[in-house]
Design an enzyme around this catalytic site. Structure first.
Site, PDB file in Angstrom:
ATOM      1  N   GLU A 115       0.861  -0.991  -0.153  1.00 57.63           N
ATOM      2  CA  GLU A 115      -0.030  -0.058  -0.057  1.00 57.63           C
ATOM      3  C   GLU A 115       0.856   1.280  -0.101  1.00 57.63           C
ATOM      4  O   GLU A 115       0.556   2.349   0.480  1.00 57.63           O
ATOM      5  CB  GLU A 115      -1.042   0.120   1.397  1.00 57.63           C
ATOM      6  CG  GLU A 115      -1.627  -1.260   1.523  1.00 57.63           C
ATOM      7  CD  GLU A 115      -3.023  -1.286   0.382  1.00 57.63           C
ATOM      8  OE1 GLU A 115      -2.976  -0.317  -0.565  1.00 57.63           O
ATOM      9  OE2 GLU A 115      -3.885  -2.254   0.645  1.00 57.63           O
ATOM     10  N   HIS A 139      -2.901   1.498   9.055  1.00 52.48           N
ATOM     11  CA  HIS A 139      -3.968   0.706   8.280  1.00 52.48           C
ATOM     12  C   HIS A 139      -4.235  -0.533   9.075  1.00 52.48           C
ATOM     13  O   HIS A 139      -3.125  -1.033   9.359  1.00 52.48           O
ATOM     14  CB  HIS A 139      -3.906   0.349   6.850  1.00 52.48           C
ATOM     15  CG  HIS A 139      -4.628  -0.544   6.386  1.00 52.48           C
ATOM     16  ND1 HIS A 139      -5.956  -0.704   6.497  1.00 52.48           N
ATOM     17  CD2 HIS A 139      -4.081  -1.790   5.591  1.00 52.48           C
ATOM     18  CE1 HIS A 139      -6.201  -1.669   5.932  1.00 52.48           C
ATOM     19  NE2 HIS A 139      -5.422  -2.388   5.432  1.00 52.48           N
ATOM     20  N   HIS A 141      -7.106  -3.955  10.343  1.00 58.84           N
ATOM     21  CA  HIS A 141      -8.156  -4.931   9.955  1.00 58.84           C
ATOM     22  C   HIS A 141      -9.039  -5.025  11.382  1.00 58.84           C
ATOM     23  O   HIS A 141      -9.058  -6.252  11.817  1.00 58.84           O
ATOM     24  CB  HIS A 141      -7.778  -6.171   9.335  1.00 58.84           C
ATOM     25  CG  HIS A 141      -6.854  -5.990   8.127  1.00 58.84           C
ATOM     26  ND1 HIS A 141      -6.465  -7.026   7.464  1.00 58.84           N
ATOM     27  CD2 HIS A 141      -6.461  -4.882   7.410  1.00 58.84           C
ATOM     28  CE1 HIS A 141      -5.776  -6.508   6.388  1.00 58.84           C
ATOM     29  NE2 HIS A 141      -6.093  -5.334   6.144  1.00 58.84           N
ATOM     30  N   GLU A 169     -17.245   9.142  23.295  1.00 62.08           N
ATOM     31  CA  GLU A 169     -15.904   9.364  23.067  1.00 62.08           C
ATOM     32  C   GLU A 169     -15.840   9.488  21.457  1.00 62.08           C
ATOM     33  O   GLU A 169     -14.754  10.060  20.942  1.00 62.08           O
ATOM     34  CB  GLU A 169     -15.017   8.291  23.452  1.00 62.08           C
ATOM     35  CG  GLU A 169     -13.638   8.612  23.809  1.00 62.08           C
ATOM     36  CD  GLU A 169     -13.264   9.851  24.771  1.00 62.08           C
ATOM     37  OE1 GLU A 169     -14.341  10.023  25.492  1.00 62.08           O
ATOM     38  OE2 GLU A 169     -12.131  10.442  24.604  1.00 62.08           O
ATOM     39  N   HIS A 210     -12.672  -4.785   4.578  1.00 65.17           N
ATOM     40  CA  HIS A 210     -11.171  -4.816   4.594  1.00 65.17           C
ATOM     41  C   HIS A 210     -10.917  -3.995   5.758  1.00 65.17           C
ATOM     42  O   HIS A 210     -10.229  -4.989   6.472  1.00 65.17           O
ATOM     43  CB  HIS A 210     -10.737  -4.000   3.331  1.00 65.17           C
ATOM     44  CG  HIS A 210      -9.314  -3.785   3.206  1.00 65.17           C
ATOM     45  ND1 HIS A 210      -8.472  -3.722   1.772  1.00 65.17           N
ATOM     46  CD2 HIS A 210      -8.247  -4.307   4.056  1.00 65.17           C
ATOM     47  CE1 HIS A 210      -7.242  -3.937   2.120  1.00 65.17           C
ATOM     48  NE2 HIS A 210      -7.102  -4.074   3.391  1.00 65.17           N
TER      49      HIS A 210
END
Ligand code: 2HA
Ligand code: ZN
Length: 409
Positions: A115, A139, A141, A169, A210
């Protein structure tokens, strides 16, 4: 100074390891990057060994001359803290913003994350959106957020409103809301570009089925956004998985008062644009129960329940009371012999001499051949009268419980 002795590298490794311990990085899932400050580059530059330049598929002129600490392709987050020189590396972007090269780490022939394009393009976008402040992209998952993308429409306003409704929150930490993009193949320039369009508006982008892509000024900020968004998603999933209808949430007016105190940026797209997904609360049904008593004070045959279907063990019938004196005052009703709602044990066929009096008892019907044909037996004069249900005494202190109405099927 060695890279691994710096605060930025330690903090980066801790963020990655935290994501692993939270269960957000199965196998080689996830990636992260950090844009170094000029003084941090100066601190570690003497240890760099540069390799050849690689052309980018895109141009990132506003990142020309910048350095990034970034995870390597195929690296498992569970290994980052143990083997950072192989699972991480530092890259440099050239002066034209069209090429990059490795200059630290990537031991054993590893390379930057698949990525990489998404990271570089989005560093550009977030740098511009924050006046140069934003430095971290992360990033992961997380499971509940991925689950939410299976059941919540991929509409950024609906998603944001639903997340904010779960946890106070979430509106504070993820104050720009989330952007949900369409499905894109991982590792493609399409995913990088769609994410970049979304990152112009927010620091949290959801990749359906994803994961989550977040930006922050610091590792704490980026990780904090991911953690809070995932926590709100987890509450959403758990509250629905428990099977009870939703009866409470943070409402629009709650959010407005919240925003007055904390100067939240609620107005733009998310709060009033679309409703969140919570179903309206069902009307409560009030069921009155007898006052609670201490168990030690409860007479054996006084155990009652008014909740149909609740099983209680049968209790012995009380001794028959002697017939009341004709002249005496009427006394209190005797307590009924057994609990009001018990499951009658099914009689075995051979024991059964007559069919169920109302023909719809709970016991399974005996086979016709085993069942003697019933003769309506004359009732003897002295036959005991059928037991009438005895009214429950009025509770001294009623306790109210709310049970939702059963849902219509
Ligand atoms: O495997 O998470 O998005 C790394 C990824 C790709
Ligand atoms: Zn991923």
């Amino acid at each position: 100074m060695k890279v691994l002795d710096t605060d930025f590298a330690r903090s980066f490794i801790r963020m990655c390891n935290d994501g692993w311990t939270f269960g957000w990085h199965e196998s080689n899932g996830g990636n992260a990057s950090y844009r170094l400050r000029p003084e941090e580059v100066t601190e570690v530059r003497s240890g760099f060994r540069t390799r050849s330049w690689v052309r980018l598929d895109t141009e990132i002129p506003t990142l020309a001359g910048e350095f990034f600490l970034i995870t390597s392709a195929g690296s498992h987050f569970r290994n980052i803290a143990h083997d950072p020189k192989r699972t991480l590396g530092i890259i440099e972007v050239d002066r034209t913003g069209t090429c990059w090269r490795e200059c630290w780490g990537f031991k054993d022939g590893t390379h930057p994350t698949s990525e990489l394009a998404a990271h570089l393009i989005n560093h550009e976008v977030r740098k511009a959106a924050t006046g140069g402040e934003s430095r971290v992209l992360y990033h992961c998952h997380p499971v509940s957020l991925a689950a939410m993308t299976c059941v919540v429409p991929h509409d950024s306003a609906v998603f944001t409103r639903t997340l904010w409704a779960q946890l106070a929150e979430c509106a504070l930490v993820c104050r720009h809301g989330v952007e949900v993009i369409g499905w894109e193949v991982p590792g493609t320039i399409g995913l990088a570009i769609e994410t970049a369009k979304a990152m112009e508006h927010t620091d949290a982008v959801i990749w359906p089925h994803h994961g989550l892509f977040v930006a922050g000024v610091t590792m704490d900020e980026a990780f904090g956004i991911a953690h809070t968004v995932e926590k709100a998603a987890d509450i959403f999933c758990k509250a629905r998985a428990c099977g009870m209808p939703n009866v409470s949430r943070i409402t629009d007016s709650d959010l407005v008062s919240f925003s007055r105190k904390y100067d939240l940026e609620l107005a733009r797209r998310h709060v009033y644009a679309k409703p969140h997904l919570d179903a309206p609360a069902p009307e409560p049904v009030i069921i009155r129960e007898p006052a609670r008593q201490e168990p030690s004070m409860l007479p054996l045959d006084g155990i009652r329940t008014n909740v149909p279907g609740t099983f209680r063990f049968p209790v012995p019938a009380p001794e028959p009371e002697p017939a009341p004196e004709p002249a005496s005052q009427p006394g209190p009703e005797p307590a009924p012999a057994g609990p009001l709602f018990t499951m009658a044990p099914a009689a075995r066929p051979e024991q059964r001499s007559a069919p169920d009096p109302v023909g719809q008892g709970l016991a399974p019907a005996a086979h016709p051949e085993q069942r003697p044909v019933p003769e309506p037996a004359p009732q003897p004069e002295s036959a005991p009268q059928p037991v009438q249900p005895v009214p429950q005494p009025e509770p001294a202190q009623p306790v109210y419980r709310f049970y939702p109405k059963p849902r219509k099927r």
